[in-house]
Design a protein around this motif. Structure first.
Motif, PDB file in Angstrom:
ATOM      1  N   THR A 106       0.876  -1.127  -0.133  1.00 56.00           N
ATOM      2  CA  THR A 106      -0.113  -0.253   0.097  1.00 56.00           C
ATOM      3  C   THR A 106       0.923   1.270  -0.020  1.00 56.00           C
ATOM      4  OG1 THR A 106      -1.710  -1.065   1.133  1.00 56.00           O
ATOM      5  CG2 THR A 106      -1.762   1.032   1.252  1.00 56.00           C
ATOM      6  N   SER A 162       1.920   3.305 -11.721  1.00 55.73           N
ATOM      7  CA  SER A 162       1.681   2.297 -10.321  1.00 55.73           C
ATOM      8  C   SER A 162       2.961   2.460  -9.367  1.00 55.73           C
ATOM      9  CB  SER A 162       1.123   1.162 -10.340  1.00 55.73           C
ATOM     10  OG  SER A 162      -0.199   1.061 -11.090  1.00 55.73           O
ATOM     11  N   HIS A 220      -1.054   6.666  -2.490  1.00 55.70           N
ATOM     12  CA  HIS A 220      -2.732   6.191  -2.516  1.00 55.70           C
ATOM     13  C   HIS A 220      -2.893   5.336  -3.551  1.00 55.70           C
ATOM     14  CE1 HIS A 220      -3.508   9.839  -0.371  1.00 55.70           C
ATOM     15  NE2 HIS A 220      -2.574  10.487  -1.080  1.00 55.70           N
ATOM     16  N   LEU A 221      -2.246   4.235  -3.542  1.00 52.37           N
ATOM     17  CA  LEU A 221      -2.548   3.109  -4.284  1.00 52.37           C
ATOM     18  C   LEU A 221      -2.295   1.778  -3.689  1.00 52.37           C
ATOM     19  CD1 LEU A 221      -0.946   4.056  -7.942  1.00 52.37           C
ATOM     20  CD2 LEU A 221      -3.296   4.236  -7.320  1.00 52.37           C
ATOM     21  N   GLU A 222      -2.550   0.761  -4.127  1.00 53.35           N
ATOM     22  CA  GLU A 222      -2.488  -0.386  -3.538  1.00 53.35           C
ATOM     23  C   GLU A 222      -2.275  -1.362  -4.644  1.00 53.35           C
ATOM     24  OE1 GLU A 222      -5.205  -3.345  -0.298  1.00 53.35           O
ATOM     25  OE2 GLU A 222      -6.114  -1.394  -1.324  1.00 53.35           O
ATOM     26  N   THR A 253      -4.109  -3.736  -9.399  1.00 58.85           N
ATOM     27  CA  THR A 253      -3.948  -2.202  -8.774  1.00 58.85           C
ATOM     28  C   THR A 253      -5.154  -1.623  -8.326  1.00 58.85           C
ATOM     29  OG1 THR A 253      -1.938  -1.862 -10.545  1.00 58.85           O
ATOM     30  CG2 THR A 253      -2.980   0.174  -9.572  1.00 58.85           C
ATOM     31  N   ARG A 254      -5.295  -1.322  -7.250  1.00 59.30           N
ATOM     32  CA  ARG A 254      -6.376  -0.477  -6.620  1.00 59.30           C
ATOM     33  C   ARG A 254      -6.072   0.875  -6.320  1.00 59.30           C
ATOM     34  NH1 ARG A 254     -10.367  -3.473  -2.523  1.00 59.30           N
ATOM     35  NH2 ARG A 254      -8.619  -3.230  -1.287  1.00 59.30           N
ATOM     36  N   GLY A 255      -7.237   1.782  -6.456  1.00 63.66           N
ATOM     37  CA  GLY A 255      -7.027   3.082  -5.916  1.00 63.66           C
ATOM     38  C   GLY A 255      -7.478   4.274  -6.692  1.00 63.66           C
ATOM     39  N   TYR A 256      -7.182   5.426  -6.536  1.00 63.16           N
ATOM     40  CA  TYR A 256      -7.735   6.593  -7.090  1.00 63.16           C
ATOM     41  C   TYR A 256      -7.605   6.490  -8.873  1.00 63.16           C
ATOM     42  CZ  TYR A 256      -3.117   8.625  -8.389  1.00 63.16           C
ATOM     43  OH  TYR A 256      -1.735   8.674  -8.989  1.00 63.16           O
TER      44      TYR A 256
END
Length: 570
Positions: free
Chosen positions: A19, A368, A390-392, A413-416
């Motif tokens: 994270t 990323s 701000h990414l995971e 990848t997950r996030g904004y």
């Protein structure tokens, strides 16, 4: 961002799951707000330099030209949510259009300058472009002639009506000389009346950072290109974080030889520079090593972007003719891993001791992972750095389970930064995003410090000179040839481009089609970098017991054939 802030990005519990830091905070802003802030702080500083044409604009003058372009689009009836296509190499009009569409909430549609007829037709219709802003030509592509072939009804009446492009209403040609039925770009900006200009602030006030603002085409392994839909929020923040990692400031002068139609140019380059008030320097419409080095020397550039093959070409040109590059400090290399010897020469001979490596994909706005400017050279060559704020990210096996640190897994990848979805393709979106996790299709390995190494691809994407090429798209084009029975496209290693495109083709009975004729069939229909370098006419294809093509077998056999041919010709 300090290394201390990144320290929390190391994997925990022995699993490949990281994270990013929560600082700096995400910015709730639109693209026009970003430009307004730059004008307020750096209005009299130079914003853009186009070396080939001699065009130079301060931030304040640039914003004024953006408004004239935005008002011109309003005069054509463009409203929030309408799609405006841009088909051009790197030119001032491209950047003006990028910000002008954002000013009024229209969605910019990036069209690859190398696209040919079938690709242009598909892209314009897929997203329903109402306006196309185009260069007259670039290299061997006569854009105006291609548009006329798609739109033979094009006359002097506007809006036009065209059976093959039913949504398209206006075509704007860059420059001051309009073709019949088209609008010159200078005429477009000349339509900016005081009344239209007065509407802009009110329109902008109604925009939200989460509004879709950009569609970028990215090919899939299962069909035609898909339109990744990105918001202000996606790309404004990614641009900020990318340029944070290279410590870019308003004192920097960034050379952008990478194409604007790609995230590397328009997000990491243009928006990244605007977020810091830095100067953007465009050496030419397309990349040439001499032009780029001349621009660095003439403008006293402090940063430069490129894919590894660009830097290799610049080093070769530097060997032929010396330039003073002592002002350079940093930059970004992305698109492929950088050989360590190339990195050492870029550090030493180009003075870019703080160059960083990035990894990402269009669907994640794009970056990323990115190295820090003072990461060891080995880490900057063998890995793509550590996760962005701000990414995971997690690496998963075929069942979706997170793999242990040090083991290969598909990168999610997950996030904004994750796109809203593929334009008009709900099924493809659902197949690619699970609970906010974007499935990248790339195979990676995370180490205990959180450094990521990309080791391959879940599917068979080819990366040629930084361009992502998806075999299925080329296969679907070639299979339409009346004499082709079956075809498989795959990549083979190449010293210059990293990979080259190869096609094995099975012909229909009685056909005498030659390999070169099939290559000629591709010209003018698909982008030059997608045309197979090697075509082999074969009687059959190696298959699994269940009838699936074995591309790895073809790849190995093809490399052996080429080695044997090289030995015979030696």
């Amino acid at each position: 961002m300090s290394h201390a802030m990144a320290a929390g990005a190391a994997p925990k519990d022995g699993l490949s799951h990281v994270t990013g830091p929560g600082e700096p905070p995400l910015k709730q802003a639109t693209i026009p707000q970003l430009l307004r802030e730059a004008v307020a702080s750096h209005g009299d500083a130079e914003a853009l330099v186009f070396c080939e044409t001699g065009q130079r604009l301060t931030y304040r003058a640039f914003a004024q030209e953006v408004d004239r372009c935005a008002a011109g689009l309003l005069s054509l009836g463009v409203t929030q949510g309408d799609r405006v296509g841009i088909w051009s190499p790197n030119r001032l009009e491209w950047v003006l259009t990028q910000f002008a569409t954002a000013r009024i909430g229209a969605i910019l549609v990036n069209i690859n300058p190398a696209y040919r007829l079938s690709e242009l037709d598909y892209a314009l219709n897929k997203v329903g472009c109402r306006v196309l802003i185009t260069a007259r030509s670039f290299k061997s592509s006569d854009y105006v002639a291609m548009i006329r072939e798609l739109a033979p009804e094009l006359g002097r009446e506007v809006p036009l009506a065209c059976s093959r492009l039913p949504e398209l209403r206006h075509i704007v040609v860059m420059g001051d000389d309009a073709s019949s039925g088209m609008i010159a770009f200078t005429d477009l900006t000349g339509r900016a009346t005081p009344a239209l200009l007065a509407r802009l602030d009110g329109i902008e006030a109604g925009l939200a950072p989460t509004d879709p603002i950009n569609i970028q085409f990215t090919s899939g392994t299962t069909g035609m290109p898909k339109g990744a839909t990105l918001s202000h929020f996606n790309i404004v923040n990614n641009a900020r974080f990318v340029t944070d990692r290279i410590a870019l400031t308003s004192a920097d002068r960034l050379v952008i030889p990478v194409p604007l139609y790609h995230c590397f140019g328009m997000v990491m380059g243009v928006l990244g520079a605007v977020s810091k008030g830095a100067k953007m320097i465009f050496p030419g419409e397309g990349f040439t090593p001499a032009q780029t080095l001349d621009a660095i020397a003439a403008e006293g550039a402090t940063a430069c972007y490129g894919v590894p093959t660009m830097f290799v070409a610049m080093l070769q040109e530097l060997d032929r003719q010396h330039r003073d590059l002592s002002t350079l400090r940093t930059g970004i290399m992305a698109g492929a891993l950088c050989p360590i010897e190339v990195m050492k020469r870029v550090n030493r001979d180009m003075h870019m001791r703080e160059v960083t490596i990035c990894y990402g994909m269009t669907e994640t706005s794009p970056v990323s992972f990115q190295s820090f400017t003072d990461d060891p050279t080995e880490k900057r060559c063998e890995t793509v750095g550590r996760i962005h704020p701000h990414l995971e990210v997690k690496l998963v096996d075929a069942e979706g389970n997170t793999v242990p640190v040090g083991e290969k897994g598909e990168l999610w990848t997950r996030g904004y930064s994750v796109m809203a979805g593929y334009w008009g393709d709900e099924a493809a979106t659902e197949a690619s995003i699970t609970d906010g996790w974007m499935h990248t299709g790339d195979l990676g390995v995370l180490d205990a410090e959180g450094f990521c190494t990309i080791v391959g691809r879940v599917k068979d994407m080819i990366i040629r000179g930084g361009e992502n090429i998806y075999p299925r798209e080329i296969e679907e084009f070639l299979i339409r040839h009346p004499e082709v029975s079956d075809v498989q496209v795959f990549g083979i290693p190449d010293d210059t481009f990293g990979e080259e495109v190869c096609a094995w083709v099975v012909l229909k009975p009685g056909s005498t089609l030659m390999a070169e004729a099939l290559r000629d069939h591709c010209k003018g229909q698909i982008a030059h970098f997608k045309i197979p370098r090697h075509v082999r006419i074969v009687t059959d294809l190696p298959l699994t017991a269940t009838g699936k093509p074995q591309k790895f077998v073809m790849r190995d056999r093809m490399q052996e054939m080429l080695r044997n041919e090289a030995a015979q010709n030696a």
